[in-house]
Scaffold this motif. Structure first.
Motif, PDB file in Angstrom:
ATOM      1  N   MET A   1       0.817  -1.209   0.000  1.00  0.00           N
ATOM      2  CA  MET A   1       0.000   0.000   0.000  1.00  0.00           C
ATOM      3  C   MET A   1       0.851   1.258   0.000  1.00  0.00           C
ATOM      4  O   MET A   1       0.391   2.326  -0.424  1.00  0.00           O
ATOM      5  N   ARG A   2       2.089   1.159   0.441  1.00  0.00           N
ATOM      6  CA  ARG A   2       2.942   2.339   0.534  1.00  0.00           C
ATOM      7  C   ARG A   2       3.882   2.468  -0.661  1.00  0.00           C
ATOM      8  O   ARG A   2       4.743   3.339  -0.669  1.00  0.00           O
ATOM      9  N   GLN A   3       3.771   1.600  -1.630  1.00  0.00           N
ATOM     10  CA  GLN A   3       4.577   1.724  -2.834  1.00  0.00           C
ATOM     11  C   GLN A   3       4.203   3.015  -3.580  1.00  0.00           C
ATOM     12  O   GLN A   3       3.038   3.400  -3.557  1.00  0.00           O
ATOM     13  N   PRO A   4       5.149   3.661  -4.289  1.00  0.00           N
ATOM     14  CA  PRO A   4       6.568   3.295  -4.441  1.00  0.00           C
ATOM     15  C   PRO A   4       7.467   3.862  -3.360  1.00  0.00           C
ATOM     16  O   PRO A   4       8.692   3.859  -3.518  1.00  0.00           O
ATOM     17  N   GLY A   5       6.948   4.350  -2.261  1.00  0.00           N
ATOM     18  CA  GLY A   5       7.766   4.776  -1.144  1.00  0.00           C
ATOM     19  C   GLY A   5       8.606   6.002  -1.400  1.00  0.00           C
ATOM     20  O   GLY A   5       9.791   6.034  -1.046  1.00  0.00           O
ATOM     21  N   GLU A   6       8.036   7.019  -1.997  1.00  0.00           N
ATOM     22  CA  GLU A   6       8.791   8.241  -2.240  1.00  0.00           C
ATOM     23  C   GLU A   6       8.970   9.014  -0.937  1.00  0.00           C
ATOM     24  O   GLU A   6       8.034   9.152  -0.150  1.00  0.00           O
ATOM     25  N   ALA A   7      10.183   9.511  -0.706  1.00  0.00           N
ATOM     26  CA  ALA A   7      10.486  10.246   0.522  1.00  0.00           C
ATOM     27  C   ALA A   7       9.967  11.670   0.427  1.00  0.00           C
ATOM     28  O   ALA A   7      10.035  12.307  -0.634  1.00  0.00           O
ATOM     29  N   VAL A   8       9.430  12.181   1.537  1.00  0.00           N
ATOM     30  CA  VAL A   8       8.911  13.548   1.580  1.00  0.00           C
ATOM     31  C   VAL A   8      10.048  14.542   1.736  1.00  0.00           C
ATOM     32  O   VAL A   8      10.056  15.607   1.105  1.00  0.00           O
TER      33      VAL A   8
ATOM     34  N   PRO B   1      16.532  10.783  -6.640  1.00  0.00           N
ATOM     35  CA  PRO B   1      15.718   9.596  -6.927  1.00  0.00           C
ATOM     36  C   PRO B   1      16.231   8.829  -8.139  1.00  0.00           C
ATOM     37  O   PRO B   1      16.722   9.409  -9.110  1.00  0.00           O
ATOM     38  N   THR B   2      16.123   7.535  -8.065  1.00  0.00           N
ATOM     39  CA  THR B   2      16.476   6.640  -9.165  1.00  0.00           C
ATOM     40  C   THR B   2      15.208   5.896  -9.577  1.00  0.00           C
ATOM     41  O   THR B   2      14.177   6.009  -8.905  1.00  0.00           O
ATOM     42  N   PRO B   3      15.254   5.124 -10.657  1.00  0.00           N
ATOM     43  CA  PRO B   3      14.062   4.341 -11.036  1.00  0.00           C
ATOM     44  C   PRO B   3      13.617   3.424  -9.896  1.00  0.00           C
ATOM     45  O   PRO B   3      14.406   3.019  -9.047  1.00  0.00           O
ATOM     46  N   VAL B   4      12.327   3.110  -9.906  1.00  0.00           N
ATOM     47  CA  VAL B   4      11.761   2.250  -8.862  1.00  0.00           C
ATOM     48  C   VAL B   4      12.404   0.865  -8.936  1.00  0.00           C
ATOM     49  O   VAL B   4      12.518   0.265 -10.011  1.00  0.00           O
TER      50      VAL B   4
ATOM     51  N   VAL C   1       7.854  -6.110  -3.441  1.00  0.00           N
ATOM     52  CA  VAL C   1       7.837  -4.752  -2.910  1.00  0.00           C
ATOM     53  C   VAL C   1       8.575  -3.843  -3.888  1.00  0.00           C
ATOM     54  O   VAL C   1       9.749  -4.053  -4.183  1.00  0.00           O
ATOM     55  N   ALA C   2       7.865  -2.828  -4.389  1.00  0.00           N
ATOM     56  CA  ALA C   2       8.484  -1.839  -5.275  1.00  0.00           C
ATOM     57  C   ALA C   2       8.702  -0.560  -4.487  1.00  0.00           C
ATOM     58  O   ALA C   2       7.800  -0.073  -3.814  1.00  0.00           O
ATOM     59  N   ARG C   3       9.921  -0.032  -4.531  1.00  0.00           N
ATOM     60  CA  ARG C   3      10.203   1.194  -3.774  1.00  0.00           C
ATOM     61  C   ARG C   3      11.218   2.043  -4.530  1.00  0.00           C
ATOM     62  O   ARG C   3      12.035   1.528  -5.287  1.00  0.00           O
ATOM     63  N   THR C   4      11.118   3.333  -4.285  1.00  0.00           N
ATOM     64  CA  THR C   4      11.986   4.286  -4.950  1.00  0.00           C
ATOM     65  C   THR C   4      13.377   4.253  -4.323  1.00  0.00           C
ATOM     66  O   THR C   4      13.517   4.268  -3.092  1.00  0.00           O
ATOM     67  N   GLY C   5      14.387   4.218  -5.165  1.00  0.00           N
ATOM     68  CA  GLY C   5      15.760   4.272  -4.676  1.00  0.00           C
ATOM     69  C   GLY C   5      16.318   5.680  -4.778  1.00  0.00           C
ATOM     70  O   GLY C   5      15.861   6.492  -5.594  1.00  0.00           O
ATOM     71  N   TYR C   6      17.302   5.959  -3.938  1.00  0.00           N
ATOM     72  CA  TYR C   6      17.957   7.267  -3.952  1.00  0.00           C
ATOM     73  C   TYR C   6      19.452   7.021  -3.981  1.00  0.00           C
ATOM     74  O   TYR C   6      19.981   6.254  -3.157  1.00  0.00           O
ATOM     75  N   GLY C   7      20.145   7.655  -4.922  1.00  0.00           N
ATOM     76  CA  GLY C   7      21.573   7.404  -5.055  1.00  0.00           C
ATOM     77  C   GLY C   7      22.314   8.592  -5.630  1.00  0.00           C
ATOM     78  O   GLY C   7      21.743   9.634  -5.939  1.00  0.00           O
TER      79      GLY C   7
ATOM     80  N   LEU D   1      19.986   3.947  -1.749  1.00  0.00           N
ATOM     81  CA  LEU D   1      19.297   3.755  -0.480  1.00  0.00           C
ATOM     82  C   LEU D   1      17.792   3.725  -0.732  1.00  0.00           C
ATOM     83  O   LEU D   1      17.295   4.393  -1.644  1.00  0.00           O
ATOM     84  N   HIS D   2      17.088   2.962   0.101  1.00  0.00           N
ATOM     85  CA  HIS D   2      15.640   2.831  -0.059  1.00  0.00           C
ATOM     86  C   HIS D   2      14.979   3.179   1.274  1.00  0.00           C
ATOM     87  O   HIS D   2      14.916   2.333   2.173  1.00  0.00           O
ATOM     88  N   PRO D   3      14.508   4.412   1.443  1.00  0.00           N
ATOM     89  CA  PRO D   3      13.904   4.827   2.708  1.00  0.00           C
ATOM     90  C   PRO D   3      12.733   3.955   3.136  1.00  0.00           C
ATOM     91  O   PRO D   3      12.511   3.752   4.330  1.00  0.00           O
ATOM     92  N   LEU D   4      11.978   3.409   2.165  1.00  0.00           N
ATOM     93  CA  LEU D   4      10.836   2.579   2.531  1.00  0.00           C
ATOM     94  C   LEU D   4      11.281   1.314   3.258  1.00  0.00           C
ATOM     95  O   LEU D   4      10.591   0.827   4.153  1.00  0.00           O
TER      96      LEU D   4
END
Length: 274
Positions: free
Chosen positions: A1-8, A21-24, A38-44, A51-54
């Motif tokens: 339910m929280r996908q794609p987990g974008e950080a605020v 942000p990088t591709p999911v 689980v699909a989540r947004t990566g940050y690099g 890194l995946h905050p989710l």
């Protein structure tokens, strides 16, 4: 339910570098309800892993198996064999853990055993309000081992015994096939003060109305196959010295007498070498 987990808020790594942000990214998670994608947004950033905050928000482990699956694996391994544990997990959950992975999860679950209990016991040792009676107890438990994992004296005895027709004593019993695990416990407890009438009541009804037996406090129970019985017993006495620096001469002296009997008599009669 929280996908794609974008950080605020902006995401930074341990060095303080702001990540973009990088591709999911998708990952599999084996849960007690089955396999979950689980699909989540990566940050690099250039030259740094994503890194995946989710993952952190959901407390997801870096590996495939969820923490609840790992907890149940450890519980089942303590009850029965690995094969039985795999079957029980499949019957009562939706998780599927092959036997090899089951074994690896159990090993990882025990890797911080010593550090965990050392931290846990620090509070018990520093408690100034502990009960007045310090109790020390030690025992042994034979565990059937592979021949190569037996202690050297037991290996020699097993090799000699295997050439005879008396290697098996009876149903489920084998001589020189076990390694003795030393089991120790230490706790404090309040005195259990009773009158003679409470100990030997005239009727069962009077026994039920007696004072409640005090419960043990700060109890620690541990066992070891790797350490020698002497090492486990020494650790028990060290624990007692930390808890009671003044020294309870009566209880410690009783344990010193019992120590020789436990090692030389009881464990020797069990057919295994300490």
């Amino acid at each position: 339910m929280r996908q794609p987990g974008e950080a605020v808020e902006p995401v930074r790594d341990a060095a303080g570098t702001t990540l973009t942000p990088t591709p999911v990214h998708a990952r599999s998670l084996e849960s007690i309800f089955g396999t979950v994608e689980v699909a989540r947004t990566g940050y690099g950033a250039a030259g740094t892993p994503s890194l995946h905050p989710l993952d952190g928000a959901l407390n997801l482990p870096p590996e495939k198996y969820s923490l609840e699956v790992r907890r149940r694996v450890a519980m089942e391994a303590a009850k029965s064999s690995f094969d039985e544990g795999v079957k029980t997990l499949e019957v009562y959950t939706g998780a599927h853990v092959p036997k090899r992975q089951f074994e690896e999860l159990v090993i990882r679950a025990a890797q911080d055993f010593e550090a965990f209990y050392a931290h846990r016991q620090a509070g018990a040792r520093a408690d100034p309000h502990a009960a007045s009676i310090l109790v020390l107890t030690v025992d042994g438990k034979g565990v059937v081992m592979r021949p190569e994992d037996l202690r050297e004296p037991t290996q020699r005895a097993a090799a000699a015994r295997a050439k005879t027709f008396t290697a098996r004593l009876g149903s489920g019993s084998r001589l020189h096939a076990k390694r003795m695990a030393a089991v120790a416990a230490i706790y404090t407890v309040e005195p259990y003060v009773r009158t003679p009438e409470e100990i030997l009541p005239d009727s069962p009804a009077l026994r039920e109305t007696g004072s409640a037996r005090p419960r043990p406090e700060h109890k620690r129970v541990w066992a070891s196959l790797a350490q020698s019985p002497e090492a486990v017993i020494q650790e028990m006495f060290d624990e007692a010295a930390h808890r009671d620096p003044q020294g309870s001469a009566g209880s410690l002296w009783w344990m010193a007498i019992s120590r020789r009997w436990i090692i030389s008599s009881r464990w020797r009669r069990s057919g295994t070498s300490p």
